[in-house]
Design an enzyme around this catalytic site. Sequence first.
Site, PDB file in Angstrom:
ATOM      1  N   ASP A  55       0.897  -1.153  -0.186  1.00  0.00           N
ATOM      2  CA  ASP A  55       0.079  -0.040   0.001  1.00  0.00           C
ATOM      3  C   ASP A  55       0.827   1.264   0.091  1.00  0.00           C
ATOM      4  OD1 ASP A  55      -2.747   1.198   0.265  1.00  0.00           O
ATOM      5  OD2 ASP A  55      -1.766   2.068   2.163  1.00  0.00           O
ATOM      6  N   SER A  56       0.231   2.308  -0.142  1.00  0.00           N
ATOM      7  CA  SER A  56       1.027   3.779  -0.269  1.00  0.00           C
ATOM      8  C   SER A  56       1.284   4.098   0.980  1.00  0.00           C
ATOM      9  CB  SER A  56      -0.004   4.694  -1.206  1.00  0.00           C
ATOM     10  OG  SER A  56      -0.938   5.066  -0.367  1.00  0.00           O
ATOM     11  N   TYR A  65      -0.859   8.366  -2.482  1.00  0.00           N
ATOM     12  CA  TYR A  65      -0.672   8.387  -4.036  1.00  0.00           C
ATOM     13  C   TYR A  65      -1.794   9.060  -4.766  1.00  0.00           C
ATOM     14  CZ  TYR A  65       3.061   4.971  -3.947  1.00  0.00           C
ATOM     15  OH  TYR A  65       3.951   3.944  -3.712  1.00  0.00           O
ATOM     16  N   GLY A  66      -2.953   9.305  -4.165  1.00  0.00           N
ATOM     17  CA  GLY A  66      -4.123   9.590  -4.768  1.00  0.00           C
ATOM     18  C   GLY A  66      -4.138  10.982  -5.815  1.00  0.00           C
ATOM     19  N   CYS A 113      -4.098  -1.276  -2.588  1.00  0.00           N
ATOM     20  CA  CYS A 113      -4.361   0.134  -2.497  1.00  0.00           C
ATOM     21  C   CYS A 113      -4.993   0.336  -3.808  1.00  0.00           C
ATOM     22  CB  CYS A 113      -2.951   0.778  -2.841  1.00  0.00           C
ATOM     23  SG  CYS A 113      -2.968   2.671  -3.304  1.00  0.00           S
ATOM     24  N   ASN A 114      -6.325   1.074  -3.858  1.00  0.00           N
ATOM     25  CA  ASN A 114      -7.146   1.293  -4.842  1.00  0.00           C
ATOM     26  C   ASN A 114      -6.542   2.084  -5.887  1.00  0.00           C
ATOM     27  OD1 ASN A 114     -10.127   0.390  -4.400  1.00  0.00           O
ATOM     28  ND2 ASN A 114      -9.408   0.835  -2.373  1.00  0.00           N
ATOM     29  N   THR A 115      -5.685   3.124  -5.587  1.00  0.00           N
ATOM     30  CA  THR A 115      -4.854   4.002  -6.291  1.00  0.00           C
ATOM     31  C   THR A 115      -4.073   3.303  -7.419  1.00  0.00           C
ATOM     32  OG1 THR A 115      -5.299   5.701  -5.019  1.00  0.00           O
ATOM     33  CG2 THR A 115      -3.839   6.246  -6.818  1.00  0.00           C
ATOM     34  N   GLU A 130      -3.287   9.153   7.448  1.00  0.00           N
ATOM     35  CA  GLU A 130      -1.804   9.066   7.459  1.00  0.00           C
ATOM     36  C   GLU A 130      -1.473   9.725   8.860  1.00  0.00           C
ATOM     37  OE1 GLU A 130       0.502   7.147   5.748  1.00  0.00           O
ATOM     38  OE2 GLU A 130      -1.001   6.093   5.027  1.00  0.00           O
ATOM     39  N   CYS A 178     -11.020   3.141  -0.739  1.00  0.00           N
ATOM     40  CA  CYS A 178      -9.667   3.420  -0.453  1.00  0.00           C
ATOM     41  C   CYS A 178      -9.621   2.781   0.969  1.00  0.00           C
ATOM     42  CB  CYS A 178      -9.587   4.901  -0.216  1.00  0.00           C
ATOM     43  SG  CYS A 178      -7.973   5.252   0.393  1.00  0.00           S
ATOM     44  N   THR A 179      -8.442   1.996   1.039  1.00  0.00           N
ATOM     45  CA  THR A 179      -8.226   1.055   2.143  1.00  0.00           C
ATOM     46  C   THR A 179      -7.880   1.902   3.506  1.00  0.00           C
ATOM     47  OG1 THR A 179      -5.913   0.786   1.432  1.00  0.00           O
ATOM     48  CG2 THR A 179      -7.514  -0.829   0.822  1.00  0.00           C
ATOM     49  N   HIS A 180      -7.675   3.247   3.354  1.00  0.00           N
ATOM     50  CA  HIS A 180      -7.743   4.374   4.571  1.00  0.00           C
ATOM     51  C   HIS A 180      -8.888   4.314   5.290  1.00  0.00           C
ATOM     52  CE1 HIS A 180      -3.582   5.126   2.810  1.00  0.00           C
ATOM     53  NE2 HIS A 180      -3.277   5.620   3.893  1.00  0.00           N
TER      54      HIS A 180
END
Length: 269
Positions: A6-7, A38-39, A69-71, A154, A188-190
């Site tokens: 993931d980012s 990364y978005g 990571c979706n992005t 983050e 988004c995994t966040h």
Amino acid sequence: MIGVFDSGFGGLTILHELRKALPEYDFTYLGDNARAPYGSRTFETIYRYTLEAVKALFNRGCPLVILACNTASARALRTIQQHDLPKIAPSNRVLGIIRPTAEEAGSFSKTGHLGVLGTAGTVISGSYPLEIGHFFPQLKVTQQACPLWATLVENGEIESEGTRFFVKRDIERLLLKDPEIDAILLACTHYPLLLPVIQSVVPQGVRVVSQGEIVAQKTKDYLKRHPEIEKRLTRQGKVEFLTTDTPEFFSRGAIFFGEKDVFSKNLSF
């Protein structure tokens, strides 16, 4: 080991569910915290960063890498699968999280109106409407970019008043586009870390869907269907954490994601 990338911290929500579904397998998690999120980055930058991470995980002995990571899944996965993988590691596999989620999208909404919240990169790519349309063309998919959510997570701003303001604003913008939405996918995994705030502002009767359990079950099914990959995986129930930032920064942040006693290592590309 199964590599999970993931980012930043977001992929830990996927790793958590993977470890529940596949407790006997070993995992290596890599968070590119030094360059997160990364978005808002360009396609070329996201692709380059993601490819560097995939190669690093391959070099550490991961025959299977999941882009949690979706992005990265939206902007880099297809190019890596079609262009890079045949040259650098043809017997290895790289999987994303958009397609497995899209395969289940038909069960999310009762009205046939689905909302998708994601980073600017994921939304601009159009990956979710495209993938969901392949399986469920009758679904109306409406997207809304949430450019600040991942950054807030983050930085540990999970329950601040500022976070609540932006979450409420972006959800209201989504529902204004289509008032008939009765299910919202957190693409988004966040975002699952913001679930208490999200659920406090969505209207009653609107379902909020996270990806973790879906991706974990789909990965389990994938291994059953691909014994040539499954037999290469080790099974000691171990997990290794890597970060491109300092181990101290990663370990502090991982606590927000329910990961206790994390001993991470720094990895430089």
